[in-house]
Design a protein around this motif. Structure first.
Motif, PDB file in Angstrom:
ATOM      1  N   TYR A 134      -0.736  33.230 104.873  1.00 49.75           N
ATOM      2  CA  TYR A 134       0.084  34.174 105.622  1.00 49.75           C
ATOM      3  C   TYR A 134       1.516  33.683 105.763  1.00 49.75           C
ATOM      4  O   TYR A 134       1.830  32.517 105.496  1.00 49.75           O
ATOM      5  CB  TYR A 134      -0.505  34.383 107.024  1.00 49.75           C
ATOM      6  N   TYR A 135       2.377  34.592 106.185  1.00 49.00           N
ATOM      7  CA  TYR A 135       3.731  34.252 106.616  1.00 49.00           C
ATOM      8  C   TYR A 135       3.922  34.958 107.949  1.00 49.00           C
ATOM      9  O   TYR A 135       3.573  36.134 108.075  1.00 49.00           O
ATOM     10  CB  TYR A 135       4.774  34.717 105.596  1.00 49.00           C
ATOM     11  N   PRO A 136       4.443  34.273 108.971  1.00 48.71           N
ATOM     12  CA  PRO A 136       4.517  34.861 110.304  1.00 48.71           C
ATOM     13  C   PRO A 136       5.214  36.223 110.337  1.00 48.71           C
ATOM     14  O   PRO A 136       6.334  36.364 109.868  1.00 48.71           O
ATOM     15  CB  PRO A 136       5.320  33.826 111.099  1.00 48.71           C
TER      16      PRO A 136
ATOM     17  N   LYS B 266      -0.007  28.693 106.353  1.00 45.25           N
ATOM     18  CA  LYS B 266       1.286  29.358 106.225  1.00 45.25           C
ATOM     19  C   LYS B 266       1.887  29.101 104.853  1.00 45.25           C
ATOM     20  O   LYS B 266       1.739  28.028 104.274  1.00 45.25           O
ATOM     21  CB  LYS B 266       2.237  28.863 107.328  1.00 45.25           C
TER      22      LYS B 266
ATOM     23  N   THR C  20       2.736  26.080 100.145  1.00 49.65           N
ATOM     24  CA  THR C  20       1.939  26.276 101.353  1.00 49.65           C
ATOM     25  C   THR C  20       2.236  25.160 102.346  1.00 49.65           C
ATOM     26  O   THR C  20       2.862  24.147 102.016  1.00 49.65           O
ATOM     27  CB  THR C  20       0.441  26.292 101.041  1.00 49.65           C
ATOM     28  N   GLU C  21       1.749  25.361 103.545  1.00 47.38           N
ATOM     29  CA  GLU C  21       1.971  24.394 104.622  1.00 47.38           C
ATOM     30  C   GLU C  21       1.435  23.014 104.266  1.00 47.38           C
ATOM     31  O   GLU C  21       1.976  21.993 104.682  1.00 47.38           O
ATOM     32  CB  GLU C  21       1.297  24.917 105.895  1.00 47.38           C
TER      33      GLU C  21
ATOM     34  N   GLU D 250       0.638  32.837 115.170  1.00 47.81           N
ATOM     35  CA  GLU D 250       1.693  32.860 114.172  1.00 47.81           C
ATOM     36  C   GLU D 250       3.061  32.498 114.757  1.00 47.81           C
ATOM     37  O   GLU D 250       4.061  32.495 114.037  1.00 47.81           O
ATOM     38  CB  GLU D 250       1.765  34.233 113.488  1.00 47.81           C
TER      39      GLU D 250
END
Length: 202
Positions: free
Chosen positions: A5-7, A29, A37-38, A198
């Motif tokens: 995901y992206y916030p 994220k 990625t994170e 998020e």
């Protein structure tokens, strides 16, 4: 399962649906610009499309595209009421709404996020979005949720994309039913939990 995901992006929609359905997801994220990625992985190796959301299933398969992901998650808990039963007209109504939000609203916002988009194109996009929101305004003036009396996956998607309006200078003040809808959604506990996770709200 893991949700990339992206916030605040369209990936917030399946995140909300998962929490509404009581489905536990691992979150990772993604930096949309660098495609990392994170955890430092190359996101393009995970999802060659390079976009979120992407859902890593427990069997290792990857499911992409928000409308598909929200239906998958909703079907993991049919009792949640987030998606009507497959094969029913109500299910096709859900897909109809998801398709409309995806093609007419979601993609309509895209040029507005690009600073290089000419002003004439911005004006045209905003006018088109207003026309599409007018249709949803009529529906939501008559019922609390897009499908009627029950919150569904389509509501999570509409809420997510409509949150972008303030970021791109789209004035939705004329749509009182849309504003009331957004307020109804944001007060739901699973929605609050997703937004807090998020970092969108404290």
């Amino acid at each position: 399962m893991k949700l990339y995901y992206y916030p605040g992006a369209c990936s917030l929609s399946p995140h909300i649906v998962a929490r509404e359905a009581g489905v536990t997801l691992e979150l990772e994220k993604v930096d949309i610009k660098t495609k990392r990625t994170e955890s430092g992985a190359d996101f393009l190796q995970i999802n060659p499309k390079g976009s979120v959301p992407a859902l890593q299933l427990d069997n290792g398969e990857l499911l992409t595209e928000g409308p598909a992901i929200v239906q998958y998650l909703a079907d993991l808990n049919p009792e949640s009421g987030l998606a009507p039963a497959n094969g029913t007209l109500a299910r096709y109504r859900l897909q109809e709404l998801l398709g409309f939000i995806n093609s007419e609203l979601h993609k309509g916002y895209s040029p507005l996020f690009n600073p290089a988009t000419p002003e004439a194109v911005r004006a045209e996009r905003k006018e088109a979005l207003h026309k599409h929101y007018s249709l949803l305004e009529q529906r939501l003036a008559e019922q609390p949720w897009l499908l009627g009396d029950e919150f569904s996956a389509a509501d999570a998607y509409l809420f997510t994309v409509t949150n972008w309006a303030g970021h791109v200078g789209l004035d939705l003040s004329r749509f009182s039913a849309i504003a009331a809808f957004q307020q109804r959604v944001v007060t739901r506990a699973p929605v609050q939990a997703a937004m807090k996770a998020e970092g969108l709200i404290a």
